[in-house]
Design a protein around this motif. Sequence first.
Motif, PDB file in Angstrom:
ATOM      1  N   ALA A 340     -63.529 -19.575   4.690  1.00 39.86           N
ATOM      2  CA  ALA A 340     -63.089 -19.449   3.288  1.00 39.86           C
ATOM      3  C   ALA A 340     -61.682 -20.027   3.109  1.00 39.86           C
ATOM      4  O   ALA A 340     -61.353 -20.569   2.060  1.00 39.86           O
ATOM      5  N   LEU A 341     -60.867 -19.918   4.148  1.00 40.56           N
ATOM      6  CA  LEU A 341     -59.503 -20.442   4.067  1.00 40.56           C
ATOM      7  C   LEU A 341     -59.456 -21.955   4.313  1.00 40.56           C
ATOM      8  O   LEU A 341     -58.380 -22.539   4.408  1.00 40.56           O
ATOM      9  N   LYS A 432     -46.591 -20.873  10.581  1.00 39.67           N
ATOM     10  CA  LYS A 432     -47.684 -20.299   9.799  1.00 39.67           C
ATOM     11  C   LYS A 432     -48.421 -19.175  10.539  1.00 39.67           C
ATOM     12  O   LYS A 432     -48.994 -19.377  11.608  1.00 39.67           O
ATOM     13  N   THR A 433     -48.353 -17.988   9.951  1.00 41.57           N
ATOM     14  CA  THR A 433     -49.065 -16.830  10.465  1.00 41.57           C
ATOM     15  C   THR A 433     -49.869 -16.268   9.307  1.00 41.57           C
ATOM     16  O   THR A 433     -49.293 -15.923   8.272  1.00 41.57           O
ATOM     17  N   VAL A 434     -51.171 -16.222   9.442  1.00 38.92           N
ATOM     18  CA  VAL A 434     -51.994 -15.737   8.329  1.00 38.92           C
ATOM     19  C   VAL A 434     -52.118 -14.216   8.443  1.00 38.92           C
ATOM     20  O   VAL A 434     -52.696 -13.696   9.399  1.00 38.92           O
ATOM     21  N   ASP A 456     -68.157 -20.447  -3.364  1.00 37.79           N
ATOM     22  CA  ASP A 456     -66.943 -21.008  -3.962  1.00 37.79           C
ATOM     23  C   ASP A 456     -66.044 -19.929  -4.561  1.00 37.79           C
ATOM     24  O   ASP A 456     -64.827 -19.974  -4.430  1.00 37.79           O
ATOM     25  N   GLU A 457     -66.670 -18.964  -5.204  1.00 39.67           N
ATOM     26  CA  GLU A 457     -65.870 -17.858  -5.763  1.00 39.67           C
ATOM     27  C   GLU A 457     -65.199 -17.066  -4.646  1.00 39.67           C
ATOM     28  O   GLU A 457     -64.019 -16.701  -4.728  1.00 39.67           O
ATOM     29  N   PHE A 458     -65.988 -16.812  -3.628  1.00 35.66           N
ATOM     30  CA  PHE A 458     -65.474 -16.065  -2.478  1.00 35.66           C
ATOM     31  C   PHE A 458     -64.288 -16.812  -1.838  1.00 35.66           C
ATOM     32  O   PHE A 458     -63.207 -16.258  -1.649  1.00 35.66           O
ATOM     33  N   ALA A 461     -61.198 -16.797  -3.987  1.00 33.98           N
ATOM     34  CA  ALA A 461     -60.532 -15.489  -4.016  1.00 33.98           C
ATOM     35  C   ALA A 461     -59.770 -15.248  -2.713  1.00 33.98           C
ATOM     36  O   ALA A 461     -58.657 -14.701  -2.715  1.00 33.98           O
ATOM     37  N   VAL A 462     -60.348 -15.663  -1.586  1.00 29.70           N
ATOM     38  CA  VAL A 462     -59.667 -15.466  -0.294  1.00 29.70           C
ATOM     39  C   VAL A 462     -58.395 -16.315  -0.249  1.00 29.70           C
ATOM     40  O   VAL A 462     -57.322 -15.846   0.132  1.00 29.70           O
ATOM     41  N   LYS A 463     -58.508 -17.562  -0.677  1.00 34.84           N
ATOM     42  CA  LYS A 463     -57.334 -18.453  -0.626  1.00 34.84           C
ATOM     43  C   LYS A 463     -56.227 -17.952  -1.548  1.00 34.84           C
ATOM     44  O   LYS A 463     -55.065 -17.888  -1.163  1.00 34.84           O
ATOM     45  N   GLU A 464     -56.628 -17.603  -2.751  1.00 33.62           N
ATOM     46  CA  GLU A 464     -55.656 -17.142  -3.737  1.00 33.62           C
ATOM     47  C   GLU A 464     -54.905 -15.895  -3.247  1.00 33.62           C
ATOM     48  O   GLU A 464     -53.689 -15.811  -3.303  1.00 33.62           O
TER      49      GLU A 464
END
Length: 508
Positions: A340-341, A432-434, A456-458, A461-464
């Motif tokens: 998702a990321l 960068k540490t997620v 796509d919604e998923f 939402a994860v990225k945002e």
Amino acid sequence: MCKIEKKVERKREMGGILKGESRGGVEKQLKGSKMKLWMIRATTSVLLWTCIVQLTAIGDTWGPRVLNVWPPCFNRESDAASSLVHDTLPSIPQRVLPPKRVYKNNGYLMVSCNGGLNQMRAAICDMVAIARYLNVTLIVPELDKSSFWADPSEFKDIFDVEHFITSLRDEVRILKELPPRLKRRVELGRVYSMPPISWSDISYYHNQILPLIQKYKVVQLNRTDSRLANNGQPLEIQKLRCRVNFSALRFTSQIEELGKRVIRLLRQNGPFLVLHLRYEMDMLAFSGCTQGCNEEEVEELTRMRYAYPWWKEKIINSDLKRKDGLCPLTPEETALTLRALDIDPSMQIYIAAGEIYGGERRMASLATAFPNLVRKETLLGASDLRFFQNHSSQMAALDYLVSLESDIFVPTYDGNMAKVVEGHRRFLGFKKTVLLDRRLLVDLIDQYTNGSLSWDEFSAAVKESHSDRMGGPVNRLVIPDRPKEEDYFYSNPEECLQIPSIDLLSST
Ligand SMILES: *[C@@H]1O[C@H](CO)[C@@H](O)[C@H](O)[C@H]1NC(C)=O
Ligand SMILES: *[C@@H]1O[C@H](CO)[C@@H](O)[C@H](O)[C@H]1NC(C)=O
Ligand SMILES: *[C@@H]1O[C@H](CO)[C@@H](O)[C@H](O)[C@H]1NC(C)=O
Ligand SMILES: *[C@@H]1O[C@H](CO)[C@@H](O)[C@H](O)[C@H]1NC(C)=O
Ligand SMILES: *[C@@H]1O[C@H](CO)[C@@H](O)[C@H](O)[C@H]1NC(C)=O
């Protein structure tokens, strides 16, 4: 005058002979060094003594190996000093040791650390800061050999003990063992031993512990996890905690060499992500998180939890715990999250962890999504790892080094390793540490898997929701009276971080 002057002279002599450098570069450097010189003069005339101590300290602790990667920390004088040392380093063949700090010794402090490697690491930093503040002599800490991990390693098996002692000698005296008479007393069991109160201010150590040390000459602190408060400590203490952590504690050369080899092997094939996949049996038994496990596994994990008396919580509702974001992500959840990321499917993913519970069956979806999965065991031969095999702390040290170097670091649970690496990466320039929001993620994942969210919604939402959770500069969360819930000092040692945009010396 101050030693910095001498180094500046040396730098000037070197100005013309720097190999492979354009003239413009040299001029710019010289101009830069004039600026620095001016700044240094202004500050050193006031702080003559401090400056000698600090320069030499930094010349040592910021040795050649780390100079290229570690940004300046501590304070402005040392910024200037470290960049000078950096520039002149090629002309200084041997390391300069800092002069010893002279103080009246108030007694001896023995320390027995408890917990896993990274918990002990933070504790060692705290204990050095405490010993320094109390003007006592610290005995090289003893590591936990009876914890869950049952690692028999001593301090010297994991850390470079000579470097630890000498690089801190301008702050505190550290000895490998007590002087003979006291040592005999301790061997006979006549030692005052106690666990200090958790999350204490340094004033507690001054008012309660120091009198005991003065009375008994030697005191042993037998628990060390979170014994010094995260916040509200003098700035010098906070900076010393960082200095111990980031420069005085260095792994043994054997571990460092192996770490470098792993990093080299990974780098050969491009960028890599380190996944601290904390999906190991102990974690699952302890936390009671059984999402995705079959019945036999749930039973096995429950049995293990009941078998360990110091795991207090026995009856656990896995679903509720997971929905509260208190479970490590499963390998399947992790695969969905990384996809998702928009992590590149061809990216190398180094699994920093012990044995994954459920083995290949549980790793299948991750391996399908990211075929370039590697582990230390697949990169190194069995003979390389032989000496490490039965030493979980040394294995953890290796993973630690690789995690620090990675292009992206993703921990699936916020344990001690995750926290300390997160903080260290901030220190190394906000790498960068997620920082996964597990509570939100499992909700999104459930909505995606039951069809209420499209891919796509998923993914959106994860990225945002993670755009501001990438290990950048943020303030450490402080909650007076609830130290357990606030951010851990070592996950965001703000006092020691240099925000990238503020660079006072590069204005030329
Ligand atoms: C520690 O030593 C310093 C310098 O000698 C002194 O100023 C300070 O008061 C001492 N502190 C304690 C707790 O002994
Ligand atoms: C620490 O010392 C105290 C007092 O001697 C003792 O009661 C306690 O059991 C010790 N704790 C550990 C973890 O050894
Ligand atoms: C590690 O421990 C296992 C089980 O205790 C033992 O069989 C093995 O020989 C040990 N390996 C090494 C290299 O010490
Ligand atoms: C301690 O070290 C680890 C890594 O060395 C780091 O992540 C953590 O934030 C550090 N804590 C301090 C004292 O800065
Ligand atoms: C899907 O899962 C979410 C989160 O658990 C839940 O709120 C929602 O009601 C579920 N929807 C369906 C159609 O089952």
